[in-house]
Design a protein around this motif. Structure first.
Motif, short mmCIF file in Angstrom:
data_model
loop_
_atom_site.label_atom_id
_atom_site.label_comp_id
_atom_site.label_asym_id
_atom_site.label_seq_id
_atom_site.Cartn_x
_atom_site.Cartn_y
_atom_site.Cartn_z
N SER A 94 0.80 -1.22 0.00
CA SER A 94 0.00 0.00 0.00
C SER A 94 0.84 1.27 0.00
CB SER A 94 -0.92 0.02 1.22
OG SER A 94 -0.15 0.15 2.41
N LEU A 95 2.10 1.17 0.42
CA LEU A 95 2.98 2.33 0.60
C LEU A 95 2.40 3.32 1.61
CD1 LEU A 95 4.28 3.05 -3.04
CD2 LEU A 95 5.02 1.36 -1.37
N ASP A 96 1.63 2.79 2.57
CA ASP A 96 1.03 3.63 3.61
C ASP A 96 2.09 3.89 4.68
OD1 ASP A 96 -0.61 4.99 5.32
OD2 ASP A 96 -1.64 3.19 6.08
N LEU A 97 3.00 4.81 4.36
CA LEU A 97 4.13 5.11 5.21
C LEU A 97 4.29 6.62 5.31
CD1 LEU A 97 6.44 2.47 3.54
CD2 LEU A 97 5.84 2.41 5.97
N ASP A 98 4.89 7.06 6.41
CA ASP A 98 5.15 8.47 6.63
C ASP A 98 6.52 8.81 6.07
OD1 ASP A 98 5.57 11.03 7.50
OD2 ASP A 98 5.18 10.63 9.62
N PHE A 99 6.54 9.45 4.89
CA PHE A 99 7.80 9.71 4.22
C PHE A 99 8.55 10.91 4.80
CE2 PHE A 99 5.28 7.55 0.80
CZ PHE A 99 6.00 6.37 0.84
N SER A 100 8.02 11.48 5.88
CA SER A 100 8.76 12.54 6.58
C SER A 100 9.61 11.99 7.71
CB SER A 100 7.78 13.58 7.14
OG SER A 100 7.00 13.03 8.19
N LEU A 101 9.55 10.68 7.95
CA LEU A 101 10.34 10.07 9.02
C LEU A 101 11.82 10.03 8.64
CD1 LEU A 101 8.04 7.06 9.97
CD2 LEU A 101 8.37 9.19 11.25
N PRO A 102 12.72 10.00 9.63
CA PRO A 102 14.16 9.97 9.34
C PRO A 102 14.59 8.82 8.44
CG PRO A 102 13.79 10.47 11.66
CD PRO A 102 12.45 10.13 11.08
N LEU A 103 13.90 7.69 8.49
CA LEU A 103 14.25 6.57 7.62
C LEU A 103 14.26 6.99 6.16
CD1 LEU A 103 14.79 3.54 7.15
CD2 LEU A 103 12.32 3.19 7.18
N PHE A 104 13.38 7.92 5.81
CA PHE A 104 13.27 8.36 4.42
C PHE A 104 13.95 9.70 4.16
CE2 PHE A 104 9.47 5.81 5.48
CZ PHE A 104 9.68 4.75 4.61
N THR A 105 14.10 10.53 5.18
CA THR A 105 14.66 11.87 4.96
C THR A 105 16.13 11.99 5.32
OG1 THR A 105 14.00 12.61 7.18
CG2 THR A 105 12.40 12.92 5.38
N GLU A 106 16.65 11.06 6.15
CA GLU A 106 18.02 11.21 6.65
C GLU A 106 18.91 9.99 6.42
OE1 GLU A 106 17.81 12.19 10.77
OE2 GLU A 106 16.39 13.84 10.50
N PRO A 107 18.66 9.16 5.42
CA PRO A 107 19.51 7.98 5.27
C PRO A 107 20.87 8.32 4.69
CG PRO A 107 17.99 8.09 3.43
CD PRO A 107 17.63 9.22 4.36
N LEU A 108 21.90 7.62 5.15
CA LEU A 108 23.23 7.76 4.57
C LEU A 108 23.23 7.18 3.15
CD1 LEU A 108 26.14 8.64 5.17
CD2 LEU A 108 26.59 6.32 5.99
N VAL A 109 22.47 6.10 2.98
CA VAL A 109 22.26 5.48 1.67
C VAL A 109 20.76 5.54 1.41
CG1 VAL A 109 22.52 3.34 0.34
CG2 VAL A 109 24.21 3.93 2.09
N PRO A 110 20.33 5.94 0.21
CA PRO A 110 18.89 6.11 -0.04
C PRO A 110 18.08 4.87 0.33
CG PRO A 110 20.13 7.02 -1.87
CD PRO A 110 21.14 6.33 -0.97
N THR A 111 16.97 5.12 1.03
CA THR A 111 16.05 4.03 1.38
C THR A 111 15.31 3.56 0.13
OG1 THR A 111 15.78 4.83 3.64
CG2 THR A 111 14.00 3.46 2.77
N LEU A 112 15.07 2.24 0.07
CA LEU A 112 14.39 1.63 -1.06
C LEU A 112 12.99 1.20 -0.63
CD1 LEU A 112 17.31 -0.74 -2.11
CD2 LEU A 112 16.86 1.53 -3.02
N LEU A 113 12.07 1.18 -1.58
CA LEU A 113 10.74 0.63 -1.37
C LEU A 113 10.50 -0.47 -2.38
CD1 LEU A 113 8.20 3.54 -0.68
CD2 LEU A 113 8.71 1.60 0.80
N LEU A 114 10.14 -1.65 -1.90
CA LEU A 114 9.78 -2.77 -2.76
C LEU A 114 8.26 -2.90 -2.76
CD1 LEU A 114 12.50 -5.19 -1.44
CD2 LEU A 114 12.33 -4.49 -3.82
N THR A 115 7.66 -2.82 -3.93
CA THR A 115 6.20 -2.86 -4.01
C THR A 115 5.78 -3.55 -5.29
OG1 THR A 115 4.22 -1.51 -3.69
CG2 THR A 115 5.92 -0.62 -5.15
N GLY A 116 4.46 -3.66 -5.48
CA GLY A 116 3.94 -4.30 -6.68
C GLY A 116 3.56 -3.29 -7.75
N ALA A 117 3.33 -3.80 -8.96
CA ALA A 117 2.98 -2.92 -10.09
C ALA A 117 1.67 -2.18 -9.86
CB ALA A 117 2.93 -3.75 -11.37
N ALA A 118 0.78 -2.73 -9.03
CA ALA A 118 -0.52 -2.12 -8.79
C ALA A 118 -0.53 -1.21 -7.55
CB ALA A 118 -1.60 -3.20 -8.64
N ALA A 119 0.64 -0.83 -7.07
CA ALA A 119 0.70 0.07 -5.91
C ALA A 119 0.03 1.40 -6.26
CB ALA A 119 2.15 0.31 -5.51
#
Length: 260
Positions: free
Chosen positions: A126-151
């Protein structure tokens, strides 16, 4: 910490002298990824903890079952991995943050051609995630999202606007575990580590994509109705693993199994 298996020249000495704290270099050597067999593009290991009565969590979190030695191994496994694969629900429950670079593993990672810290790959339909969290805004290496074609298209757009790399690893709404492993390997992320949760681990097991399980057996009893370390539909035939090593400290057993 004592090595119980495999038995080496050091085993008797360690048993006689009592437990001692291993250095991070010793732990890294003990948990080093194997050389990939011909035709195999990635090695996926899982790191989980379980109580004596089979609970993988207590009050929705794994931390109450853990110990200082368990956390050292947790950090070591991250220090060796190219990527940490985790389910969206675990990100929400455990408050995941980006993996950090650690000086103790810097030389080892440089020699192996790795980035300073592992990437984090979040599996979500669903990608129901808070993209303002440090996991997404402050990574040393870009965070990845694995999802399906119908996301949901708007959620994919929001993720990319936040600087998240979105990888499609399924034809429908969900993620195909084998395709997720392959998609990460195509980006050069071959030393893979999943930290759960139980639903995600169950999917990897059912797809026969899991190569190795690093399981901490905590000397605790929880009762209650907590999930096991792997959930989801039962397999028609249980997958067999063989023991690779067993370490012990303060009553905790740190086991490592490889799929036969």
């Amino acid at each position: 910490m004592r090595r119980l298996l495999p038995v080496t020249d050091m085993t008797a000495d360690e048993t006689a002298s009592g437990s001692r704290e291993w250095s991070l270099d010793e732990l890294a050597d003990a948990y080093a990824y194997p050389e990939l067999p011909a035709g195999k593009d990635a090695w996926l290991r899982a790191n989980m903890v379980s109580s004596l009565d089979g609970a993988g969590q207590h009050d929705g979190r794994s931390q109450p079952l853990s110990s200082d030695a368990d956390m050292r191994i947790f950090g070591t496994l991250r220090g060796l991995a190219d990527v940490v694969v985790v389910g969206a629900e675990t990100v929400r429950l455990e408050g995941y943050r980006p993996a950090r670079a650690r000086e103790a593993f810097a030389a080892r990672r440089t020699a192996a051609g790795q980035s300073p810290a592992p990437a984090v790959a979040v599996v979500s339909a669903s990608l129901d995630l808070d993209f303002s969290l440090p996991l997404f805004t402050e990574p040393l290496v870009p965070t990845l999202l694995l999802t399906g074609a119908a996301a949901p298209v708007e959620r994919v757009r929001a993720a990319r606007d936040a600087g998240v790399v979105v990888l499609v690893a399924g034809d429908g709404a969900g993620v195909d575990p084998a395709r997720a492993v392959a998609a990460l390997a195509e980006r050069g992320l071959r030393r893979q580590l999943t930290e759960g949760g139980p639903r995600l681990l169950g999917q990897f097991v059912a797809a026969e994509a899991l190569d190795e399980l690093c399981l901490t057996i905590s000397p605790t009893m929880t009762a209650g109705g907590a999930q096991r370390i792997a959930g989801g539909p039962a397999m028609a035939v249980p997958t067999r693993f063989q023991v690779a090593s067993v370490l012990e400290q303060d009553g905790f057993l740190f086991t490592r199994y490889r799929r036969i």
